[in-house]
Design a protein around this motif. Structure first.
Motif, short mmCIF file in Angstrom:
data_model
loop_
_atom_site.label_atom_id
_atom_site.label_comp_id
_atom_site.label_asym_id
_atom_site.label_seq_id
_atom_site.Cartn_x
_atom_site.Cartn_y
_atom_site.Cartn_z
N SER A 197 17.23 33.96 80.92
CA SER A 197 16.09 34.61 80.28
C SER A 197 14.89 34.66 81.21
CB SER A 197 15.73 33.87 78.99
OG SER A 197 16.80 33.93 78.06
N SER A 200 15.62 37.41 83.78
CA SER A 200 15.48 38.77 83.25
C SER A 200 14.03 39.11 82.95
CB SER A 200 16.33 38.92 81.98
OG SER A 200 15.83 38.10 80.93
N THR A 201 13.22 38.10 82.62
CA THR A 201 11.80 38.33 82.34
C THR A 201 11.00 38.51 83.62
OG1 THR A 201 11.94 37.06 80.29
CG2 THR A 201 9.75 37.35 81.26
N PRO A 204 13.00 41.85 86.34
CA PRO A 204 13.81 42.82 85.58
C PRO A 204 14.61 43.76 86.47
CG PRO A 204 11.46 43.34 85.43
CD PRO A 204 11.56 41.98 86.04
N ASP A 205 14.04 44.20 87.59
CA ASP A 205 14.77 45.12 88.46
C ASP A 205 15.95 44.42 89.13
OD1 ASP A 205 13.01 47.13 87.81
OD2 ASP A 205 11.70 46.76 89.55
N TRP A 207 17.40 41.75 88.03
CA TRP A 207 18.32 41.41 86.95
C TRP A 207 19.32 42.54 86.72
CZ3 TRP A 207 20.07 37.51 84.09
CH2 TRP A 207 20.71 37.80 82.88
N GLU A 208 18.84 43.75 86.71
CA GLU A 208 19.73 44.89 86.52
C GLU A 208 20.66 45.08 87.71
OE1 GLU A 208 20.10 46.63 83.81
OE2 GLU A 208 18.54 45.50 82.77
N PRO A 244 16.89 46.42 73.66
CA PRO A 244 15.51 46.45 74.19
C PRO A 244 15.22 45.21 75.03
CG PRO A 244 15.50 45.78 71.88
CD PRO A 244 16.93 46.15 72.21
N ALA A 245 14.37 45.39 76.02
CA ALA A 245 13.94 44.25 76.82
C ALA A 245 13.09 43.33 75.96
CB ALA A 245 13.14 44.74 78.02
N ARG A 246 13.27 42.04 76.13
CA ARG A 246 12.51 41.09 75.34
C ARG A 246 11.07 41.07 75.83
NH1 ARG A 246 11.76 35.57 76.32
NH2 ARG A 246 11.08 34.37 74.51
N TYR A 491 21.43 43.01 71.07
CA TYR A 491 20.99 41.75 71.69
C TYR A 491 22.09 41.28 72.63
CZ TYR A 491 24.22 39.27 68.58
OH TYR A 491 25.33 38.82 67.94
N ASP A 498 15.85 37.77 70.10
CA ASP A 498 14.73 38.03 69.19
C ASP A 498 15.14 37.61 67.79
OD1 ASP A 498 12.69 38.98 67.62
OD2 ASP A 498 12.79 41.05 68.33
#
Length: 849
Positions: A197, A200-201, A204-205, A207-208, A244-246, A491, A498
C-alpha cells in the motif's frame, strides 16, 4: 458476514473437521471416549530411549501415555524455550523481559491468541475426545516436569534465574495458543499488505510498471491438466481498470521508516513466513532406482538457538492396546505430536502455501463502532493490562468488531494510513475455532493417501503445501479457508481496502475443489517451492482469473531450478536417494542463468559501443567479468566468484531500480530479498510489459554494477584478487536467541544464496545509497532436511540433518552436536524400527505410574 464464517463451516453447511467413518476416535475401544477433566495418570510404564542425536523414542501402552511422556521429556530439554514461547503467545513477555517486549505483547493481545486457542480446545473436545485427551496428557507431562523443577528435584534450566522468573504450570489453552501463534506466523500478511500500500501510494507510476505479483519465472506447482476447472489463468476480463486508486497522501521517509521498524519489532515473535525458502517434492516409483516412491522436504523457518523444532518418535502401537501412534519426525517446541514426519506407511512434508487469509480495511469510525460498507457494527472493547518488568503496566484498549476482525491499535502501527475519523481493521481466518492440531494428528495415523487427504482437509487456517508419499503413491494437497472475494467490486485484497466498499467483505470461502491438489499421475512427480500453484500471478494481474487465491508468492527462482532438475533426472531415469539429497543441497544460482549473459555481452561491448566509453581501459571490470565466466554458478562457501556475483547482483539492482523506488528501495529489499530481486531481474531481461524501470540500457546498468563491485572489493579486501576473499568470509547463518546469553548460537559460514534451492537469504543494503552491510547474515533456512525412501515392505526409511542440536540446554552433549552435519550437508539415517532405535540408543529412562 455469513454464518458459515462464524461457525467454521463449509459453504454447504457441513461442519469442518467433524468425525467421519475414518475419524481419529478409533483407539481400539468400542465404548465412546469421554473427554478428560484432568489427566488420570499413566496406565503403565513408559520407556524413553534417547538416540545418539538426542532424539527421544517414546514407547508406551496408550496414546495418552506416550503424549504425557512427550510433554515431560520436551520440558526436560526445552523448558525455558517453551516458557518464552508460551509468554509470546499469551502476550506476557514484557512481564519478565522488560519494556523491549511490550510491542510483541501488544500484537499477541490484539490477535487474542489465548482466546482463540481456547476455542480450538473447546472444539477439539467435541470433535475428537481421543485427541483432546492426548492434548490433556501432553500438558500434564509438561506440568509434571515443571513441578519437579519447582520442588527442587530437577535442576532449574538455564535462563530462568538469569531472567528472574520461575516456571509456571501450563493450562491446556496455553498449548493451543502456541499453535495459534505458529499458524498466525504461517499466514500473516499484515506487513506485506502495508508495504504494498505504501508503494502504490508513494510511487503510483512505478507501481503500475513493475507488476509486483509477477514472478521472475513462470513456474506453477500444477501442470497442464492438473488445474481444477474452471481455473485457467487469465481467462476472464481484467478488473484493474475498474479499481479506483486509494485516496491517500504520500508518506514521508521518516514516517515509513519508523512505522516499519516498529511493526517488525512488534511482529518479530510471530516468525512470519519469509524469506521464502521452503521446498518439498515427491517422485513415484516409475522414475526411481528402487521402483518405489521417494519424498523430500526442507521447511525453512527462523533459525534460532535452540531450534524452533524438536525431533521425537512416539510409539503406542507396538503395545497392542489400541494405541495409534508410531510416528517420527519434528514438532514445534511447546506443541504436541509430530507435525512433519512419517509413520509405518506414509511420509508427509510441507511448505508455506501463501493463500491470502488476511485483509486490511480503512474503516470509518462513528461513536463506539465502525461502518463496514453499509453495515454499522458496534465494537466490543476489552482492556489488556501488560505487566512490564522494571516499569509501569501498559494498559491496552482493544476494539473487536464482531464478525469483521479487530481494530489495529495505533501503537502497533504509527503510520497515518487512515484519515481522521477512520481506523485500520484487520481480519484473519484464525479468528475462530480451527482444527490445525487435529489435522497433524490425523496425518500421523493415516495409512494411505486417501485417508491422508481426508486428514489434510481438516486444516483451515495454516496455509501449507502438503506432499505425501507411500511406497506406491504420491500426492499434493492444500486445505485452507481462503475467503471468497469478488474483485469486480473494485478492490485489490493485497492493498489496504476502502472500508466503505460493501462488496469487499468476506462472505464465504473457496471450496475444496478450488484448492491446489494433484496425484501427479501423468508426470510422476510433484514439487513446491512457495511458488504460485495455479499461475494466476504470471501476467501481473490477479483480477482476470476465475477466482482470487493469493498474491505474494515466491518469485519462481527455486521452482524453476527444481522443475529443470526433475526434467533432467526423470529423463535419465533411476533417480536415487543421493540425487534427492544433492537437490536439497543445490547451490546453483538460477538468476545467474538469466543475467550473466547480459553482463558478459556488456563487458565484451566495451570499446565498440560508444555508450560504454567511460568503462574503456577499466581492467578491474574485465578481470571480474572473466572471473565470473569461469564460475560454476554455485553459491558455495569457498567460492570467490560467488561473492563477486552476490555483490554485483545487488549493486546492479540499485543501479537498475534504486532511482525508481527512491527512499523505499532499502526498505523493500530488507523485507524479502528472494522476492524483491525479481524486480531488477525482470527489468534487466525485459520481462515487464513496460521498460520504464531501465532509463539507460541493460549494458550500462550491468557495468555500473560491476564497477561498484570492484570498488567495494577493494575497500573491503584491499583489492579484487579472488585469492583474497570467498563467499564464506562474508556470508553465513546466525542462530540468535530472543533472550541471548549462553543460549545465543553464534555465526557459522554456510552455503547458498537468495536464488538457490538451498536458499540462504540475507540483507545486503546498509542504507539508501545502496552501500553494503558489514556481513551478510542469514537468519532463516532449512530447519531440517529429510529424504525418505521406502523398504520392500513399504516402511519409510528416512535420512536427515538438522541444526543445531535437539537439546535446549547449553553445554549438554546435544546442544549443538548436529550443526556440523547440517552445514556440511551430511545425512544420517533416522532410526525408526525398535532394533534400529536400540542400536542407536545412547541413554534411556522410564516413567512409572
Amino acid at each position: 458476514m455469513s454464518l458459515a464464517l462464524l461457525a467454521g463451516c463449509t459453504d454447504d453447511g457441513e461442519e469442518l473437521g467433524a468425525d467421519d467413518e475414518n475419524g481419529s476416535d478409533t483407539t481400539g475401544e468400542e465404548e465412546p471416549i469421554e473427554p478428560f477433566e484432568s489427566f488420570p495418570g499413566l496406565t503403565a510404564e513408559v520407556e524413553i530411549l534417547v538416540d545418539d542425536r538426542g532424539i527421544p523414542h517414546i514407547y508406551g501402552q496408550t496414546d495418552n501415555d506416550v503424549l504425557y511422556a512427550q510433554g515431560y521429556h520436551m520440558a526436560s530439554e526445552r523448558l525455558f524455550q517453551m516458557a518464552l514461547l508460551r509468554r509470546r503467545a499469551l502476550g506476557r513477555q514484557a512481564e519478565v523481559l522488560g519494556e523491549d517486549f511490550v510491542d510483541q505483547d501488544v500484537t499477541s493481545r490484539t490477535f487474542n491468541l489465548r482466546h482463540y486457542g481456547s476455542l480450538n480446545a473447546e472444539r477439539l473436545r467435541e470433535d475428537s475426545p481421543a485427541f483432546y485427551n492426548a492434548a490433556v496428557s501432553f500438558v500434564a507431562g509438561v506440568n509434571a516436569y515443571v513441578d519437579e523443577v519447582n520442588a527442587g528435584t530437577q535442576p532449574l534450566p538455564y535462563g530462568f534465574a538469569e531472567a528472574g522468573f520461575t516456571p509456571e504450570n501450563w493450562s491446556l489453552e496455553d498449548e493451543f495458543a502456541i499453535s495459534k501463534l505458529f499458524m498466525l506466523g504461517n499466514s500473516n500478511q499484515l506487513e506485506r499488505d502495508l508495504l504494498a500500500s505504501v508503494l502504490s501510494t508513494n510511487l503510483p507510476d512505478v507501481w503500475e510498471s513493475f507488476e509486483l505479483g509477477k514472478p521472475m519465472f513462470d513456474t506453477p506447482i500444477l501442470k497442464p491438466g492438473e488445474l481444477p476447472p474452471p481455473s485457467a489463468p487469465g481467462s476472464l476480463p481484467s478488473q484493474l481498470g475498474r479499481i479506483p486508486a486509494r485516496a491517500a497522501d504520500p508518506y514521508s521517509e521518516q514516517a515509513v521508516a519508523e512505522a516499519f521498524a516498529k511493526l517488525r519489532k512488534a511482529t518479530g515473535h510471530i516468525d512470519p513466513p519469509g524469506p521464502f525458502g521452503s521446498n518439498n517434492w515427491a517422485i513415484d516409483g516409475r522414475h526411481t532406482d528402487t521402483g518405489r516412491s521417494m519424498i523430500a522436504g526442507d521447511p525453512h523457518q527462523p533459525l534460532q538457538s535452540p531450534s524452533l523444532m524438536f525431533g521425537v518418535h512416539l510409539n503406542s502401537a507396538d503395545a497392542g492396546q489400541g494405541g495409534t501412534q508410531d510416528v517420527i519426525g519434528f514438532s514445534f517446541a511447546g506443541t504436541l505430536g509430530v507435525q512433519l514426519g512419517h509413520n509405518r506407511k506414509l511420509h508427509w512434508t510441507a511448505t508455506t502455501n501463501f493463500g491470502d487469509v488476511m485483509d486490511l480495511w480503512d474503516v470509518r469510525v462513528e461513536d463506539e463502532g465502525v461502518w463496514a460498507g453499509d453495515d454499522y457494527v458496534e465494537w466490543v472493547t476489552r482492556e489488556e493490562v501488560i505487566e512490564v518488568a522494571g516499569g509501569e503496566p501498559v494498559v491496552l484498549e482493544v476494539h473487536d468488531v464482531p464478525g469483521y476482525g479487530v481494530i489495529v491499535p495505533e501503537t502497533l502501527l504509527p503510520l497515518p494510513v487512515s484519515a481522521p475519523g477512520r481506523q485500520l481493521l484487520v481480519n484473519w481466518t484464525g479468528f475462530q475455532a480451527t482444527a490445525e492440531e487435529r489435522c497433524f494428528f490425523e496425518m500421523g495415523i493415516a495409512e494411505d493417501i486417501d485417508t491422508w487427504e481426508q486428514a489434510v482437509d481438516i486444516m483451515e487456517v495454516g496455509g501449507f503445501n502438503f506432499i505425501a508419499a507411500t511406497a506406491d503413491d504420491i500426492a499434493y494437497r492444500v486445505s485452507i479457508l481462503v475467503p471468497e472475494r469478488d474483485l469486480s467490486a473494485g478492490y485489490l485484497p493485497y492493498l489496504i481496502i476502502d472500508g466503505d466498499n460493501a462488496g469487499s467483505y468476506w462472505d464465504g470461502y473457496l471450496s475444496q475443489a478450488q484448492m491446489p491438489q494433484t496425484r501427479a499421475e501423468d508426470r510422476g512427480w510433484v514439487g513446491t517451492a512457495n511458488n504460485d500453484p495455479f499461475g494466476f500471478t504470471f501476467d501481473g494481474d490477479i483480477t482476470n482469473d476465475p477466482y482470487y487465491y493469493g498474491y505474494f508468492y515466491a518469485s519462481g527462482l527455486r521452482a524453476k531450478r527444481l522443475d529443470d532438475r526433475f526434467e533432467e533426472l526423470t529423463a535419465a531415469g533411476a533417480v536415487t536417494q543421493a540425487d534427492m539429497e544433492a537437490l536439497q543441497l543445490d547451490t546453483h544460482s538460477t538468476l545467474s542463468d538469466a543475467l550473466l549473459p547480459i553482463l558478459f555481452d556488456a563487458a565484451e561491448a566495451v570499446g565498440t559501443d560508444p555508450a560504454l566509453a567511460e568503462y574503456e581501459g577499466n581492467a578491474d571490470i574485465q578481470a571480474l567479468a572473466a572471473e565470473l565466466e569461469g564460475w560454476d554458478q554455485r553459491m558455495d562457501r569457498d567460492s570467490s566468484a560467488a561473492l563477486i556475483w552476490h555483490a554485483w547482483l545487488h549493486f546492479m539492482s540499485h543501479e537498475a531500480v534504486g532511482d525508481d523506488l527512491g527512499f523505499l528501495f532499502t526498505l523493500v529489499f530488507a523485507e524479502e530479498p528472494p522476492y524483491i530481486l525479481k524486480i531488477p531481474g525482470l527489468a534487466m531481461t525485459g520481462g515487464y510489459s513496460t521498460d520504464n524501470l531501465i532509463q539507460t540500457s541493460q549494458a550500462e546498468v550491468a557495468l555500473a554494477g560491476l564497477q561498484r563491485t570492484a570498488q567495494w572489493l577493494t575497500e573491503t579486501f584491499g583489492g579484487i584478487d579472488p585469492s583474497g576473499y570467498s563467499w564464506g568470509d562474508m556470508h553465513g547463518t546466525y542462530f540468535a536467541n530472543p533472550f541471548g546469553g549462553e543460549l545465543d548460537g553464534g555465526w557459522v559460514a554456510t552455503n547458498g544464496g537468495e536464488d538457490t534451492l538451498n536458499v540462504s537469504s540475507s540483507n545486503f543494503y546498509a542504507g539508501a545509497g545502496g552501500d553494503a552491510v558489514e556481513r551478510f547474515d542469514s537468519t532463516d533456512g532449512p530447519i531440517f532436511r529429510i529424504v525418505t525412501t521406502f523398504a520392500e515392505d513399504g516402511t519409510p526409511q528416512a535420512t536427515v540433518n538438522f541444526p543445531r542440536g535437539n537439546s535446549g540446554l547449553p553445554g549438554t552433549p546435544h546442544w549443538d552436536d548436529t550443526l556440523e552435519d547440517w552445514v556440511e550437508g551430511v545425512y544420517s539415517p533416522l532410526p525408526f524400527g525398535r532394533a534400529e532405535v536400540e542400536s542407536a540408543m545412547e541413554s534411556s529412562y522410564t516413567l512409572s505410574p
